[in-house]
Design a protein around this motif. Structure first.
Motif, PDB file in Angstrom:
ATOM      1  N   ARG A  10       0.865  -1.183   0.000  1.00 40.88           N
ATOM      2  CA  ARG A  10       0.000   0.000   0.000  1.00 40.88           C
ATOM      3  C   ARG A  10       0.898   1.228   0.000  1.00 40.88           C
ATOM      4  O   ARG A  10       1.860   1.304   0.756  1.00 40.88           O
ATOM      5  CB  ARG A  10      -0.903   0.040   1.244  1.00 40.88           C
ATOM      6  CG  ARG A  10      -1.834  -1.144   1.378  1.00 40.88           C
ATOM      7  CD  ARG A  10      -2.917  -1.091   0.288  1.00 40.88           C
ATOM      8  NE  ARG A  10      -3.787  -2.237   0.346  1.00 40.88           N
ATOM      9  CZ  ARG A  10      -3.750  -3.270  -0.477  1.00 40.88           C
ATOM     10  NH1 ARG A  10      -2.864  -3.305  -1.445  1.00 40.88           N
ATOM     11  NH2 ARG A  10      -4.581  -4.273  -0.373  1.00 40.88           N
ATOM     12  N   PHE A  11       0.599   2.194  -0.855  1.00 38.64           N
ATOM     13  CA  PHE A  11       1.395   3.409  -0.902  1.00 38.64           C
ATOM     14  C   PHE A  11       1.346   4.162   0.418  1.00 38.64           C
ATOM     15  O   PHE A  11       2.265   4.861   0.785  1.00 38.64           O
ATOM     16  CB  PHE A  11       0.926   4.331  -2.037  1.00 38.64           C
ATOM     17  CG  PHE A  11       1.437   3.926  -3.380  1.00 38.64           C
ATOM     18  CD1 PHE A  11       2.773   4.067  -3.696  1.00 38.64           C
ATOM     19  CD2 PHE A  11       0.592   3.390  -4.327  1.00 38.64           C
ATOM     20  CE1 PHE A  11       3.264   3.696  -4.932  1.00 38.64           C
ATOM     21  CE2 PHE A  11       1.065   3.014  -5.566  1.00 38.64           C
ATOM     22  CZ  PHE A  11       2.410   3.161  -5.874  1.00 38.64           C
ATOM     23  N   SER A  12       0.253   4.029   1.141  1.00 35.17           N
ATOM     24  CA  SER A  12       0.108   4.760   2.399  1.00 35.17           C
ATOM     25  C   SER A  12       0.830   4.093   3.561  1.00 35.17           C
ATOM     26  O   SER A  12       0.779   4.582   4.679  1.00 35.17           O
ATOM     27  CB  SER A  12      -1.384   4.913   2.745  1.00 35.17           C
ATOM     28  OG  SER A  12      -1.970   3.640   2.904  1.00 35.17           O
ATOM     29  N   SER A  13       1.538   2.993   3.293  1.00 34.72           N
ATOM     30  CA  SER A  13       2.208   2.271   4.373  1.00 34.72           C
ATOM     31  C   SER A  13       3.461   2.979   4.880  1.00 34.72           C
ATOM     32  O   SER A  13       4.011   2.594   5.897  1.00 34.72           O
ATOM     33  CB  SER A  13       2.576   0.864   3.907  1.00 34.72           C
ATOM     34  OG  SER A  13       3.584   0.938   2.904  1.00 34.72           O
ATOM     35  N   GLY A  14       3.925   3.996   4.167  1.00 32.70           N
ATOM     36  CA  GLY A  14       5.141   4.685   4.578  1.00 32.70           C
ATOM     37  C   GLY A  14       6.389   4.068   3.986  1.00 32.70           C
ATOM     38  O   GLY A  14       7.474   4.618   4.118  1.00 32.70           O
ATOM     39  N   GLU A  15       6.266   2.930   3.330  1.00 31.59           N
ATOM     40  CA  GLU A  15       7.410   2.281   2.686  1.00 31.59           C
ATOM     41  C   GLU A  15       7.483   2.685   1.228  1.00 31.59           C
ATOM     42  O   GLU A  15       6.463   2.853   0.575  1.00 31.59           O
ATOM     43  CB  GLU A  15       7.250   0.754   2.717  1.00 31.59           C
ATOM     44  CG  GLU A  15       7.229   0.133   4.069  1.00 31.59           C
ATOM     45  CD  GLU A  15       6.996  -1.375   3.984  1.00 31.59           C
ATOM     46  OE1 GLU A  15       7.361  -1.981   2.951  1.00 31.59           O
ATOM     47  OE2 GLU A  15       6.437  -1.921   4.925  1.00 31.59           O
ATOM     48  N   GLU A  20      11.233  -2.922  -8.786  1.00 28.93           N
ATOM     49  CA  GLU A  20      10.471  -3.998  -9.428  1.00 28.93           C
ATOM     50  C   GLU A  20       8.973  -3.837  -9.151  1.00 28.93           C
ATOM     51  O   GLU A  20       8.143  -3.969 -10.057  1.00 28.93           O
ATOM     52  CB  GLU A  20      10.960  -5.351  -8.908  1.00 28.93           C
ATOM     53  CG  GLU A  20      10.231  -6.535  -9.523  1.00 28.93           C
ATOM     54  CD  GLU A  20      10.668  -7.863  -8.912  1.00 28.93           C
ATOM     55  OE1 GLU A  20      10.166  -8.884  -9.409  1.00 28.93           O
ATOM     56  OE2 GLU A  20      11.457  -7.882  -7.954  1.00 28.93           O
ATOM     57  N   MET A  21       8.641  -3.513  -7.916  1.00 32.69           N
ATOM     58  CA  MET A  21       7.239  -3.342  -7.531  1.00 32.69           C
ATOM     59  C   MET A  21       6.641  -2.126  -8.253  1.00 32.69           C
ATOM     60  O   MET A  21       5.526  -2.195  -8.774  1.00 32.69           O
ATOM     61  CB  MET A  21       7.131  -3.168  -6.008  1.00 32.69           C
ATOM     62  CG  MET A  21       5.723  -3.238  -5.472  1.00 32.69           C
ATOM     63  SD  MET A  21       5.671  -3.081  -3.675  1.00 32.69           S
ATOM     64  CE  MET A  21       6.335  -4.651  -3.193  1.00 32.69           C
ATOM     65  N   LEU A  22       7.380  -1.042  -8.301  1.00 32.64           N
ATOM     66  CA  LEU A  22       6.894   0.168  -8.965  1.00 32.64           C
ATOM     67  C   LEU A  22       6.704  -0.083 -10.463  1.00 32.64           C
ATOM     68  O   LEU A  22       5.700   0.334 -11.044  1.00 32.64           O
ATOM     69  CB  LEU A  22       7.872   1.315  -8.731  1.00 32.64           C
ATOM     70  CG  LEU A  22       7.418   2.691  -9.174  1.00 32.64           C
ATOM     71  CD1 LEU A  22       6.094   3.070  -8.533  1.00 32.64           C
ATOM     72  CD2 LEU A  22       8.483   3.722  -8.846  1.00 32.64           C
ATOM     73  N   ALA A  23       7.639  -0.800 -11.068  1.00 35.97           N
ATOM     74  CA  ALA A  23       7.512  -1.126 -12.492  1.00 35.97           C
ATOM     75  C   ALA A  23       6.276  -1.975 -12.740  1.00 35.97           C
ATOM     76  O   ALA A  23       5.536  -1.762 -13.710  1.00 35.97           O
ATOM     77  CB  ALA A  23       8.765  -1.843 -12.986  1.00 35.97           C
TER      78      ALA A  23
END
Length: 70
Positions: A10-15, A20-23
């Motif tokens: 989740r983008f809101s997780s702070g990480e 690879e994940m973004l791609a």
């Protein structure tokens, strides 16, 4: 990258997402946008064809009426 890893992020997780994940996320978003765009284009073209057919019928009726009047 496994599907469960992708689904758990989740983008809101702070990480920050990995490269690879973004791609993968960008690929999926682009694919969904392309599919929605294709569907919208097909709907638009189908409506245009219906409108053209309706206008042709209307003009045909007007031309026939004008010819019958003479």
């Amino acid at each position: 990258m496994s599907e469960s890893e992708m689904n758990s992020y989740r983008f809101s997780s702070g990480e920050e997402p990995s490269d690879e994940m973004l791609a993968q996320l960008m690929k999926e978003v682009a694919e969904e946008a392309r599919m929605k765009n294709d569907a919208a284009t097909q709907n638009f073209l189908a409506q245009m064809r219906r409108d053209i057919e309706m206008k042709q019928l209307q003009w045909g009726d007007k031309i026939k009426a004008a010819c019958d009047a003479n």
